[in-house]
Design a protein around this motif. Sequence first.
Motif, short mmCIF file in Angstrom:
data_model
loop_
_atom_site.label_atom_id
_atom_site.label_comp_id
_atom_site.label_asym_id
_atom_site.label_seq_id
_atom_site.Cartn_x
_atom_site.Cartn_y
_atom_site.Cartn_z
N TYR A 181 3.44 14.85 -17.67
CA TYR A 181 4.10 14.71 -18.97
C TYR A 181 3.11 14.94 -20.12
CZ TYR A 181 8.17 13.02 -16.48
OH TYR A 181 9.25 12.94 -15.64
N GLY A 182 1.90 15.34 -19.80
CA GLY A 182 0.93 15.69 -20.82
C GLY A 182 0.33 14.52 -21.56
N ILE A 183 0.28 13.35 -20.93
CA ILE A 183 -0.27 12.17 -21.60
C ILE A 183 -1.30 11.48 -20.71
CG2 ILE A 183 1.74 11.72 -23.04
CD1 ILE A 183 2.52 9.53 -20.97
N ASN A 184 -2.06 10.61 -21.35
CA ASN A 184 -3.02 9.81 -20.62
C ASN A 184 -2.57 8.36 -20.59
OD1 ASN A 184 -3.56 8.76 -23.17
ND2 ASN A 184 -5.69 9.45 -23.23
N VAL B 205 12.77 8.39 -25.13
CA VAL B 205 11.58 8.14 -25.94
C VAL B 205 10.66 9.35 -25.89
CG1 VAL B 205 11.72 5.68 -25.36
CG2 VAL B 205 10.17 7.17 -24.06
N ASP B 206 9.64 9.33 -26.75
CA ASP B 206 8.56 10.33 -26.69
C ASP B 206 7.30 9.65 -26.16
OD1 ASP B 206 10.13 12.37 -27.66
OD2 ASP B 206 9.40 12.22 -29.72
N PHE B 207 6.65 10.25 -25.19
CA PHE B 207 5.40 9.72 -24.67
C PHE B 207 4.23 10.20 -25.52
CE2 PHE B 207 7.77 10.20 -20.45
CZ PHE B 207 8.26 8.91 -20.50
N ILE B 208 3.26 9.33 -25.75
CA ILE B 208 2.06 9.71 -26.51
C ILE B 208 0.83 9.13 -25.82
CG2 ILE B 208 3.25 9.88 -28.73
CD1 ILE B 208 2.13 7.12 -29.44
N LEU C 112 8.28 5.71 -29.60
CA LEU C 112 7.11 6.29 -28.96
C LEU C 112 6.58 5.32 -27.92
CD1 LEU C 112 5.24 7.68 -32.11
CD2 LEU C 112 6.87 8.87 -30.62
N LEU C 113 6.09 5.86 -26.83
CA LEU C 113 5.67 5.01 -25.73
C LEU C 113 4.31 5.47 -25.21
CD1 LEU C 113 6.93 2.62 -24.20
CD2 LEU C 113 7.73 4.24 -22.49
N ALA C 114 3.38 4.51 -25.09
CA ALA C 114 2.07 4.77 -24.49
C ALA C 114 1.86 3.75 -23.38
CB ALA C 114 0.97 4.67 -25.53
N PHE C 115 0.94 4.06 -22.47
CA PHE C 115 0.77 3.24 -21.27
C PHE C 115 -0.66 2.73 -21.12
CE2 PHE C 115 4.34 6.03 -20.33
CZ PHE C 115 5.27 5.15 -19.78
N THR C 116 -0.76 1.51 -20.61
CA THR C 116 -2.02 0.97 -20.12
C THR C 116 -1.75 0.33 -18.76
OG1 THR C 116 -1.75 -1.24 -21.12
CG2 THR C 116 -2.81 0.46 -22.46
N PHE C 117 -2.81 0.22 -17.96
CA PHE C 117 -2.70 -0.41 -16.63
C PHE C 117 -3.94 -1.26 -16.39
CE2 PHE C 117 -0.10 3.37 -16.47
CZ PHE C 117 1.06 2.93 -15.83
N ILE D 289 0.87 -1.17 0.00
CA ILE D 289 0.00 0.00 0.00
C ILE D 289 0.90 1.22 0.00
CG2 ILE D 289 -1.77 1.28 1.24
CD1 ILE D 289 -2.72 -1.36 2.43
N ASN D 290 1.10 1.80 -1.17
CA ASN D 290 2.09 2.86 -1.32
C ASN D 290 1.64 3.79 -2.43
OD1 ASN D 290 4.27 4.50 -1.65
ND2 ASN D 290 5.75 2.88 -2.05
N ASN D 291 1.17 4.96 -2.06
CA ASN D 291 0.68 5.90 -3.06
C ASN D 291 1.69 7.01 -3.37
OD1 ASN D 291 -1.86 4.72 -3.51
ND2 ASN D 291 -2.60 5.55 -1.57
N GLU D 292 2.96 6.80 -2.99
CA GLU D 292 4.00 7.79 -3.25
C GLU D 292 4.45 7.68 -4.71
OE1 GLU D 292 6.36 10.47 -3.79
OE2 GLU D 292 5.55 10.43 -1.75
N PRO D 293 4.21 8.71 -5.52
CA PRO D 293 4.50 8.61 -6.96
C PRO D 293 5.93 8.93 -7.35
CG PRO D 293 3.44 10.68 -6.48
CD PRO D 293 3.51 9.94 -5.16
N ALA D 294 6.80 9.24 -6.40
CA ALA D 294 8.14 9.73 -6.75
C ALA D 294 8.92 8.72 -7.60
CB ALA D 294 8.92 10.07 -5.48
N LYS D 295 8.80 7.44 -7.31
CA LYS D 295 9.57 6.44 -8.06
C LYS D 295 9.13 6.39 -9.51
CE LYS D 295 11.65 1.94 -7.38
NZ LYS D 295 11.78 0.77 -6.46
N PHE D 296 7.83 6.47 -9.75
CA PHE D 296 7.33 6.47 -11.13
C PHE D 296 7.77 7.74 -11.85
CE2 PHE D 296 3.42 6.65 -14.04
CZ PHE D 296 3.99 5.81 -14.98
N ARG D 297 7.76 8.85 -11.13
CA ARG D 297 8.20 10.12 -11.72
C ARG D 297 9.66 10.04 -12.14
NH1 ARG D 297 6.83 13.06 -7.83
NH2 ARG D 297 4.81 13.77 -8.61
N ARG D 298 10.50 9.46 -11.32
CA ARG D 298 11.93 9.31 -11.67
C ARG D 298 12.10 8.42 -12.88
NH1 ARG D 298 12.48 9.04 -5.92
NH2 ARG D 298 12.54 6.76 -5.99
N LEU D 299 11.31 7.35 -12.96
CA LEU D 299 11.39 6.45 -14.10
C LEU D 299 11.01 7.18 -15.39
CD1 LEU D 299 11.73 3.65 -15.37
CD2 LEU D 299 9.35 3.17 -14.71
N LEU D 300 9.91 7.91 -15.35
CA LEU D 300 9.47 8.62 -16.55
C LEU D 300 10.45 9.72 -16.94
CD1 LEU D 300 5.59 8.95 -16.36
CD2 LEU D 300 7.00 7.10 -17.22
#
Length: 232
Positions: free
Chosen positions: A75-78, A28-31, A52-57, A10-21
């Motif tokens: 980063y301006g993407i969905n 790469v370019d995010f779309i 180019l990189l897009a994400f799904t979860f 249970i960890n809602n700290e987004p810092a690690k994901f932010r560093r990865l992106l």
Amino acid sequence: MNGHFLSREINNEPAKFRRLLNKLNKEVDFINIEKAVELISSGKATEVKKTLLAFTFDDGFDDCYYSLAPVLEEYGINACFFINPNFVAGSKEYIKNFVINTVSTPNKRPMDWEQITNLKDRGFVIGSHTKDHVRLSELDDHDIKCQVEDSKYIIEKKLGIKCEYFAWPYGQFKDITEKALIIVEEHHKYVFSGCDYKNYFSYEGKVFNRRHFEACWSFNELKYFLSFTRKY
């Protein structure tokens, strides 16, 4: 790229994901996911020089709302979040069984409909992942239709949108049959797997293939997988 959670805790700290992106963004370019689907469907993805990189979860954990979506917006993407309606609205007993026995992430929690609606309003795509995260390859035609059709109906009724995106649970080819895929295609415009990531498509252009990752992975792990050339 397709993930599920920020971490198994249970960890809602987004810092690690932010560093990865932040590191990925130098390579790469995010779309948006809609743009990625358009480029792949049209065959124009091979004309793009830069990666180019897009994400799904998948699965609809509340990490998506608290941690992943806010960082993606920086980063301006969905992204597309594939949800299981019965997990969203499940009892405590249902949710406990889901996270422990169905998806093996015992510390996670689902987003609720208010959060999912908020993400939709912010420009994120909401897709179906069946009602209960079941292996479609293990069901008869009647149960497949219930899982696929009911999930789509609930999402559309709750969110007031057309649900066109579908990812089958577990994501491997052994987890779906050709008959199940036909049923899925009758109700969704875009269908996603979780395998064969070196190829844009499978099933003769019917299925978009995704590469598995998690938001807590290292940059080098993702860079390795992104180094492979994808083929039609």
